[in-house]
Design a protein around this motif. Structure first.
Motif, PDB file in Angstrom:
ATOM      1  N   THR A 380      26.859  58.528  24.775  1.00  0.00           N
ATOM      2  CA  THR A 380      26.865  57.438  23.812  1.00  0.00           C
ATOM      3  C   THR A 380      26.940  56.112  24.538  1.00  0.00           C
ATOM      4  N   ASP A 382      29.271  53.853  24.266  1.00  0.00           N
ATOM      5  CA  ASP A 382      30.630  53.608  24.780  1.00  0.00           C
ATOM      6  C   ASP A 382      30.875  54.364  26.072  1.00  0.00           C
ATOM      7  N   GLN A 383      30.356  55.609  26.149  1.00  0.00           N
ATOM      8  CA  GLN A 383      30.524  56.367  27.388  1.00  0.00           C
ATOM      9  C   GLN A 383      29.781  55.717  28.548  1.00  0.00           C
ATOM     10  N   ASP A 386      31.778  52.699  29.639  1.00  0.00           N
ATOM     11  CA  ASP A 386      32.966  53.068  30.427  1.00  0.00           C
ATOM     12  C   ASP A 386      32.582  53.458  31.840  1.00  0.00           C
ATOM     13  N   THR A 422      26.403  43.008  29.061  1.00  0.00           N
ATOM     14  CA  THR A 422      27.753  43.239  28.509  1.00  0.00           C
ATOM     15  C   THR A 422      28.814  43.007  29.570  1.00  0.00           C
TER      16      THR A 422
END
Length: 436
Positions: A380, A382-383, A386, A422
């Motif tokens: 995903t 978010d993964q 991270d 980001t």
């Protein structure tokens, strides 16, 4: 006194000189006038000759044009068409008066009947021509022909009856007149139908080029039947008029033979390659011998000393069964192999062949199917973020690039660019929050 005489002589001499000058000037003027008149006459004669020449040329061109027009009008086709129409007109003029007289003798009110009967025959004949022009079904043409035959036969019977009942003729003459009137009545529609039939066949046959093209098409379909069938299927599968037959035939040839060269097949390509090799061997036999000698030396070592070979004298076994040669092997010194520049053979077309079975493993040469690939679990956003944060935590700002992030987390370039933006935004907002 002497002075006066001298002056008189001088005056007379001056007058004489003046007269001479005037006469010379007059002669010059007269010569110029004559020359101008001669020039005008010459120009006039030349103009007249030019006009006559133009008139002769115009007459010759007019004669040539008339001759060409006569030749164009007197061709076999024009003579046949115009002659047929003339005979048809004569037939109508010969048969119509007898019908009119026959019906008028019965009653003047029956005058329109012969016109209707004769007109029906010719209108139906014109309907046959129209049906041929529009390509209508055959039964329509034959129905119209039956109407023509009916109307013309009825008119012929009326004329025959009228001719046989002529009172001022003998019986044989009346019979002949009746047959003649009946024949001329049937002759017009018959000639018109034959003319229409010949015209239709001529239109279908066309010129010599059209004949040659049709013959070529028949020959190609006969000699390449399977390819023509595939081409017909391609044409029928495409929308109407979108795919010409020539393009479909070329595509079908490539499908069936694997080559885009018209007429060439894999068998012909192999024959061409063998022909090139045979020509090279015939032109340079010594090079081919050197090449074969080098190949034999690479394939089989040759002993330096001869090996005695016993000769089998048995009469019950042949040398073919023994698989041995009856002649001893002599030492042969082979020359050094020479690289031969053979002429470039014909480039064979790409032919799809199945791979032969091989005992050794082979690497994948094509695209691996999706079902054979080991799928990695999708991550995903978010993964990925991270992982990018952990991988670039100790990176300076100048090393924070999309290519570096892509290699670090193993993702696509588009996702790497989004992660770069980001992370840069996070690094920009972090000092501001600490200062606040």
């Amino acid at each position: 006194m002497s002075t006066y005489s001298e002056e008189r002589r001088a005056d007379r001499a001056a007058d004489a000189e003046q007269r001479r000058i005037d006469q010379a000037a007059a002669a010059v003027r007269r010569a110029e006038r004559e020359r101008a008149a001669d020039d005008r006459a010459a120009r006039l004669r030349e103009q007249q000759r030019a006009e006559k020449r133009q008139a002769r040329q115009a007459r010759a061109e007019s004669r040539t044009a008339r001759r060409a027009a006569r030749g164009a009008s007197l061709t076999a086709g024009n003579v046949y068409r115009k002659g047929t129409l003339g005979l048809v007109t004569a037939s109508a003029l010969g048969s119509l008066p007898a019908q009119i007289l026959h019906f008028v003798d019965i009653s003047p009110m029956l005058l329109p009947l012969p016109l209707a009967i004769e007109g029906a025959a010719w209108v139906m004949a014109a309907g046959v021509a129209y049906a041929d022009e529009r390509g209508l079904p055959g039964w329509v043409r034959w129905f119209l022909r039956s109407l023509v035959i009916g109307a013309a036969g009825f008119a012929a019977s009326i004329n025959y009856t009228y001719g046989t009942h002529l009172s001022d003729l003998s019986p044989s003459e009346a019979h002949t007149a009746g047959i003649g009137l009946a024949a001329v009545t049937l002759l017009g529609p018959l000639l018109f139908e034959v003319r229409q039939w010949v015209t239709t066949l001529s239109a279908k046959t066309g010129s010599a080029q059209d004949k040659a093209r049709r013959k070529h098409d028949r020959t190609r379909r006969r000699q390449h039947r399977s390819i023509a069938i595939v081409a017909d299927r391609l044409v029928s599968a495409a929308p109407f008029g979108e795919l010409p037959f020539e393009e479909a035939f070329a595509h079908a040839w490539e499908i069936e033979t694997g080559t885009t060269t018209p007429g060439m097949t894999p068998k012909l390509h192999r024959r061409a390659a063998r022909s090139v090799a045979a020509l090279t061997e015939a032109q340079h036999p010594e090079r081919v011998q050197y090449r074969r000698a080098g190949w034999l030396r690479r394939r089989r070592p040759i002993e330096a000393t001869p090996t005695p070979v016993p000769v089998d004298t048995s009469t019950n076994r042949s040398t073919a069964d023994l698989r041995k040669s009856t002649r001893p092997i002599l030492p042969v010194s082979l020359p050094v192999p020479v690289v031969i520049d053979l002429p470039k053979p014909l480039k064979p077309s790409a032919v799809r062949t199945a791979a032969a079975a091989s005992p050794r493993p082979r690497s994948v040469t094509g695209r691996v199917p999706d079902i054979a690939r080991s799928r990695r679990p999708a991550r995903t956003a978010d993964q990925l973020l991270d992982e990018a944060r952990s991988a670039t935590a100790d990176w300076p700002d100048r090393d924070l690039t999309a290519e570096g992030i892509r290699k670090a987390v193993h993702t696509s370039p588009a996702k790497a660019r989004a992660l770069r933006e980001t992370l840069r935004a996070e690094r920009t907002t972090a000092p501001d929050e600490a200062a606040a």
